[in-house]
Write an enzyme that holds these catalytic residues in place. Structure first.
Site, PDB file in Angstrom:
ATOM      1  N   TYR A  52       0.836  -1.214   0.000  1.00  0.00           N
ATOM      2  CA  TYR A  52       0.000   0.000   0.000  1.00  0.00           C
ATOM      3  C   TYR A  52       0.869   1.262   0.000  1.00  0.00           C
ATOM      4  CZ  TYR A  52      -3.614  -3.304   1.669  1.00  0.00           C
ATOM      5  OH  TYR A  52      -4.465  -4.373   1.837  1.00  0.00           O
ATOM      6  N   LEU A 190     -17.401  -3.650   2.456  1.00  0.00           N
ATOM      7  CA  LEU A 190     -18.480  -2.848   1.861  1.00  0.00           C
ATOM      8  C   LEU A 190     -18.524  -3.023   0.347  1.00  0.00           C
ATOM      9  CD1 LEU A 190     -18.012   0.424   3.981  1.00  0.00           C
ATOM     10  CD2 LEU A 190     -19.887  -1.240   4.152  1.00  0.00           C
ATOM     11  N   LYS A 233     -12.429   0.806   4.753  1.00  0.00           N
ATOM     12  CA  LYS A 233     -11.557   1.931   4.388  1.00  0.00           C
ATOM     13  C   LYS A 233     -12.409   3.134   4.006  1.00  0.00           C
ATOM     14  CE  LYS A 233      -9.620   4.384   0.896  1.00  0.00           C
ATOM     15  NZ  LYS A 233     -10.149   4.851  -0.398  1.00  0.00           N
ATOM     16  N   ARG A 239     -17.383   9.513   7.545  1.00  0.00           N
ATOM     17  CA  ARG A 239     -17.585   8.066   7.362  1.00  0.00           C
ATOM     18  C   ARG A 239     -16.808   7.256   8.395  1.00  0.00           C
ATOM     19  NH1 ARG A 239     -17.766   7.289   0.786  1.00  0.00           N
ATOM     20  NH2 ARG A 239     -19.982   7.794   0.551  1.00  0.00           N
ATOM     21  N   ASN A 243     -18.857   4.550  10.343  1.00  0.00           N
ATOM     22  CA  ASN A 243     -18.466   3.137  10.330  1.00  0.00           C
ATOM     23  C   ASN A 243     -18.138   2.619  11.726  1.00  0.00           C
ATOM     24  OD1 ASN A 243     -18.785   3.369   7.589  1.00  0.00           O
ATOM     25  ND2 ASN A 243     -16.608   3.308   7.093  1.00  0.00           N
TER      26      ASN A 243
HETATM   27  P1  NAD Z   1     -14.185  -1.570   1.543  1.00  0.00           P
HETATM   28  O1  NAD Z   1     -15.231  -2.601   1.382  1.00  0.00           O
HETATM   29  O2  NAD Z   1     -13.733  -1.149   2.894  1.00  0.00           O
HETATM   30  O3  NAD Z   1     -14.738  -0.365   0.698  1.00  0.00           O
HETATM   31  C1  NAD Z   1     -14.126   0.832   0.622  1.00  0.00           C
HETATM   32  C2  NAD Z   1     -15.051   1.698  -0.219  1.00  0.00           C
HETATM   33  O4  NAD Z   1     -16.259   1.933   0.493  1.00  0.00           O
HETATM   34  C3  NAD Z   1     -14.415   3.022  -0.495  1.00  0.00           C
HETATM   35  O5  NAD Z   1     -14.680   3.335  -1.838  1.00  0.00           O
HETATM   36  C4  NAD Z   1     -15.125   3.969   0.440  1.00  0.00           C
HETATM   37  O6  NAD Z   1     -15.257   5.228  -0.118  1.00  0.00           O
HETATM   38  C5  NAD Z   1     -16.482   3.319   0.621  1.00  0.00           C
HETATM   39  N1  NAD Z   1     -17.044   3.582   1.963  1.00  0.00           N
HETATM   40  C6  NAD Z   1     -16.424   3.483   3.150  1.00  0.00           C
HETATM   41  N2  NAD Z   1     -17.265   3.812   4.155  1.00  0.00           N
HETATM   42  C7  NAD Z   1     -18.453   4.115   3.574  1.00  0.00           C
HETATM   43  C8  NAD Z   1     -19.710   4.538   4.073  1.00  0.00           C
HETATM   44  N3  NAD Z   1     -19.933   4.687   5.385  1.00  0.00           N
HETATM   45  N4  NAD Z   1     -20.700   4.772   3.195  1.00  0.00           N
HETATM   46  C9  NAD Z   1     -20.504   4.616   1.873  1.00  0.00           C
HETATM   47  N5  NAD Z   1     -19.338   4.210   1.320  1.00  0.00           N
HETATM   48  C10 NAD Z   1     -18.311   3.977   2.175  1.00  0.00           C
HETATM   49  O7  NAD Z   1     -12.931  -2.024   0.634  1.00  0.00           O
HETATM   50  P2  NAD Z   1     -11.386  -2.184   0.826  1.00  0.00           P
HETATM   51  O8  NAD Z   1     -10.730  -0.906   1.148  1.00  0.00           O
HETATM   52  O9  NAD Z   1     -10.935  -2.922  -0.364  1.00  0.00           O
HETATM   53  O10 NAD Z   1     -11.264  -3.192   2.066  1.00  0.00           O
HETATM   54  C11 NAD Z   1     -10.968  -2.771   3.387  1.00  0.00           C
HETATM   55  C12 NAD Z   1      -9.523  -3.014   3.726  1.00  0.00           C
HETATM   56  O11 NAD Z   1      -9.180  -4.387   3.529  1.00  0.00           O
HETATM   57  C13 NAD Z   1      -8.517  -2.303   2.808  1.00  0.00           C
HETATM   58  O12 NAD Z   1      -8.483  -0.920   3.014  1.00  0.00           O
HETATM   59  C14 NAD Z   1      -7.276  -3.052   3.134  1.00  0.00           C
HETATM   60  O13 NAD Z   1      -6.767  -2.619   4.384  1.00  0.00           O
HETATM   61  C15 NAD Z   1      -7.802  -4.481   3.203  1.00  0.00           C
HETATM   62  N6  NAD Z   1      -7.673  -5.212   1.919  1.00  0.00           N
HETATM   63  C16 NAD Z   1      -6.928  -6.350   1.895  1.00  0.00           C
HETATM   64  C17 NAD Z   1      -6.777  -7.066   0.734  1.00  0.00           C
HETATM   65  C18 NAD Z   1      -5.957  -8.314   0.736  1.00  0.00           C
HETATM   66  O14 NAD Z   1      -5.657  -8.822  -0.348  1.00  0.00           O
HETATM   67  N7  NAD Z   1      -5.571  -8.819   1.870  1.00  0.00           N
HETATM   68  C19 NAD Z   1      -7.407  -6.646  -0.457  1.00  0.00           C
HETATM   69  C20 NAD Z   1      -8.166  -5.496  -0.408  1.00  0.00           C
HETATM   70  C21 NAD Z   1      -8.319  -4.801   0.777  1.00  0.00           C
END
Ligand code: NAD
Length: 278
Positions: A52, A190, A233, A239, A243
């Site tokens: 990241y 999400l 995230k 948010r 959250n």
């Molecule tokens: P997520 O499901 O957390 O979605 C993030 C999205 O949701 C963003 O676009 C954000 O703007 C939106 N969002 C957040 N809060 C909201 C709210 N209250 N209302 C409306 N929209 C909202 O997706 P993510 O970031 O892919 O997953 C969370 C975390 O998981 C990542 O940040 C990372 O730390 C981890 N991750 C790990 C891997 C892996 O391969 N191990 C892959 C992807 C993500």
């Protein structure tokens, strides 16, 4: 009013806050700002990764927070190309974070085409013994990858971090985890910003209205009641607050069942075997 975040017990005797902050797609400056804001809201669990490119930003926020180290839970991850040199990789991550140890170090992807994840697991065992990480786990592992490390190691990963949301609930994998004593973390809780859960599952809007919560809060609360560990995230302060405000209501058993029924096996990220990138 804020409510305490539950903790989940792990198979090595430690525990992890069930809710944290994800930092994917935040650069160092944003990771610094958002992590600091998250601490102010009450978050104590941060999920980052070498890939990241924001460990420095997270580390700066940790340092400036003044929060006792023992009150924080910090996860980072071993990137695919670093699997043959895990000690160098964690040392560099710790340097960037400004920490002496992380709470959890994960193999980010099995990257099976590279053929190095089993040896990497053996190295993680030593990093744990040496105190560079308190716990060790995996991410994006399928049962065959869990079998491969079990064949050479008595140490069971504390958890497996996998894509998981109402459209992709990973029921079979979670049953495997339960049998093996492995906790489950949901990445993309999400929908990873790739799918609009409210549009795909119209009933979520009705639930949100009924519980006087947002759709995101209902979905995150569903994960919590399923016993999953989440770190949604966002880069928006409001948010972060939204959250975090998911411990003052409960979804009924019938409504939990309704959401369980929405699993259509729709994966939005890469399949584990395909994540072999450098
Ligand atoms: P997520 O499901 O957390 O979605 C993030 C999205 O949701 C963003 O676009 C954000 O703007 C939106 N969002 C957040 N809060 C909201 C709210 N209250 N209302 C409306 N929209 C909202 O997706 P993510 O970031 O892919 O997953 C969370 C975390 O998981 C990542 O940040 C990372 O730390 C981890 N991750 C790990 C891997 C892996 O391969 N191990 C892959 C992807 C993500």
């Amino acid at each position: 009013m804020t409510f305490p975040v539950n903790s989940i017990s792990l198979n090595d005797g430690t525990s992890i806050p069930q809710l944290g902050l994800g930092t994917y797609r935040l650069d160092d400056d944003d990771a610094y700002r958002v992590t600091a804001e998250a601490f102010a809201v009450g978050y104590r669990h941060i999920d980052t990764a070498r890939i990241y490119k924001n460990e420095k930003g997270v580390g700066r926020a940790i340092r400036e927070s003044g929060i006792p180290r023992d009150d924080l839970y910090i996860t980072t991850k071993l990137w695919n190309g670093d699997q043959p040199k895990a000690r160098d990789a964690i040392s560099s991550s710790l340097d960037r974070l400004g920490l002496e140890h992380v709470d959890l170090y994960l193999i980010h992807w099995p990257a099976p085409q590279r053929g190095t994840y089993v040896e990497a697991w053996k190295q993680l065992e030593v990093l744990q013994q040496d105190g560079l990480t308190t716990s060790i786990g995996v991410s994006n592992f399928e049962p065959e990858h869990l079998d491969a490390i079990a064949a050479v190691s008595d140490i069971v990963p504390v958890l497996n971090q996998v894509e998981l949301h109402p459209l992709f609930q990973q029921k079979d994998l979670r049953a495997e985890h339960a049998q093996r004593g492995i906790a489950t973390e949901s990445w993309g809780p999400l929908g990873h910003g790739s799918v609009d859960l409210g549009a795909e599952i119209p009933a979520l809007a009705n639930l949100a209205a009924r519980y006087n919560k947002t759709i995101a809060q209902v979905v995150l609360r569903w994960h919590i009641q399923e016993g999953l560990i989440i770190f949604p995230k966002t880069s928006h302060q409001e948010r972060l607050v939204e959250n975090f405000a998911i411990f003052d209501f409960a979804i009924s058993a019938d409504d939990m069942d309704m959401i369980r029924g929405c699993d259509v096996g729709h994966r939005v990220g890469a399949a584990p075997a395909d994540g072999n990138w450098d």
